[in-house]
Write an enzyme that holds these catalytic residues in place. Sequence first.
Site, mmCIF file in Angstrom:
data_model
loop_
_atom_site.group_PDB
_atom_site.id
_atom_site.type_symbol
_atom_site.label_atom_id
_atom_site.label_comp_id
_atom_site.label_asym_id
_atom_site.label_seq_id
_atom_site.Cartn_x
_atom_site.Cartn_y
_atom_site.Cartn_z
ATOM 1 N N GLY A 16 0.835 -1.199 0.000
ATOM 2 C CA GLY A 16 0.000 0.000 0.000
ATOM 3 C C GLY A 16 0.866 1.243 0.000
ATOM 4 O O GLY A 16 2.006 1.221 -0.490
ATOM 5 N N ALA A 17 0.327 2.318 0.574
ATOM 6 C CA ALA A 17 1.014 3.613 0.520
ATOM 7 C C ALA A 17 2.379 3.555 1.223
ATOM 8 O O ALA A 17 3.392 3.972 0.645
ATOM 9 C CB ALA A 17 0.127 4.678 1.153
ATOM 10 N N HIS B 113 3.691 5.337 20.381
ATOM 11 C CA HIS B 113 3.316 6.062 19.153
ATOM 12 C C HIS B 113 1.817 6.363 19.234
ATOM 13 O O HIS B 113 0.991 5.687 18.637
ATOM 14 C CB HIS B 113 3.639 5.210 17.924
ATOM 15 C CG HIS B 113 3.383 5.923 16.628
ATOM 16 N ND1 HIS B 113 3.908 7.160 16.335
ATOM 17 C CD2 HIS B 113 2.650 5.567 15.529
ATOM 18 C CE1 HIS B 113 3.518 7.533 15.121
ATOM 19 N NE2 HIS B 113 2.744 6.592 14.615
#
Length: 307
Positions: A9-10, A174
């Site tokens: 994907g990206a 995160h």
Amino acid sequence: MKLSIIGAGAVGTSCAHWAVVKKVAEEIFLFDVVPGLAQGKALDLAQSAPLYGFSGKIYGTEDFSLLKKSHVVIITAGKPRTPGMSREDLLKINAEIVRSCAEKIKLYAPESIVIVVSNPLDAMVYVAYKVTGFPKERILGMAGVLDSARYRYFIAEALNVSPKDVQALVMGVHGDLMIPLVRLANVSGIPITELLPQEKINEIVYRTKFGGGEIVSLLKSGSAFTTPGLATIEMAESILRDEKRVLTCSVLLEGEYGISGVFLGVPVILGKRGVERILEIKLTPEEAEQLKKCEESCKNLTGSLFF
Ligand SMILES: NC(=O)c1ccc[n+]([C@@H]2O[C@H](COP(=O)([O-])OP(=O)(O)OC[C@H]3O[C@@H](n4cnc5c(N)ncnc54)[C@H](O)[C@@H]3O)[C@@H](O)[C@H]2O)c1
Ligand SMILES: O=C(O)C[C@H](O)C(=O)O
């Protein structure tokens, strides 16, 4: 050297792109479950070779047996969030995806070093650790390099100085509880507290903590990918070239910082064996308290997963 990236994907495509630009491996393999996707992305990238001068091989495939002999495997498979979602909302769906990737890595690339990128990051590294059973030195997560890059960029922008001269680190989880350390942020050795008013520093810290969400709300569908890809390849490069870079990575803590049994972002030395050393810096009582909160939030998340 062979670098494999699961998830075309990206972010996976960005990783492959930066890996080519930085020539970190002779063989770059992209994997995805969507038929044709990894092949298409790899072919597009391979056709840049005559223009750019990359003589390595770039392959795309759905055949996960081709993970064999990978030195580093990056997991970018998983859903990205959309506006209004937190990274934690992706827990259940991405835990299953990361589990399936980790099973394949364990089967086909048992000697590899794994870098997890999928969110919620620290919990997903834990999933990969549990499923592969790999030693903790060979399982780590990417987030701190990205969060620190954002922090450094915002400081440079505020001071109108070269981003190259800004050093700063973001520790912890995160997520919203991440800890951009103000005390250690500096421009060519000059503490930012001597260069910026407290109000501006507070603004930068806030923008860093919510930097991922800012991009999600601008993009409307999907999340950041260009800098995440480069941040991941910085880590892969340090391992593949045995550079011994000091980078903030999500690693398993076993007593360091007084914390055990969770993956959290802390500075480490990255080399050919993976996490070669965790650097334990002295925290102020306030920073230590913030890190404890990160530990609690991670334990709550992973505690809801079955292993
Ligand atoms: N750690 C970080 O700092 C950071 C930064 C950016 C994005 N992310 C996370 O990375 C993940 C990927 O983001 P993206 O923008 O590339 O998403 P994307 O939707 O563009 O790509 C994800 C890809 O994973 C593939 N996939 C799904 N299940 C799979 C499986 N079982 N095996 C192989 N491939 C599979 C999908 O087909 C898709 O191509 C998200 O979870 C996102 O939140 C993390
Ligand atoms: O914010 C996200 O969901 C993606 C990533 O974690 C980021 O920080 O850009």
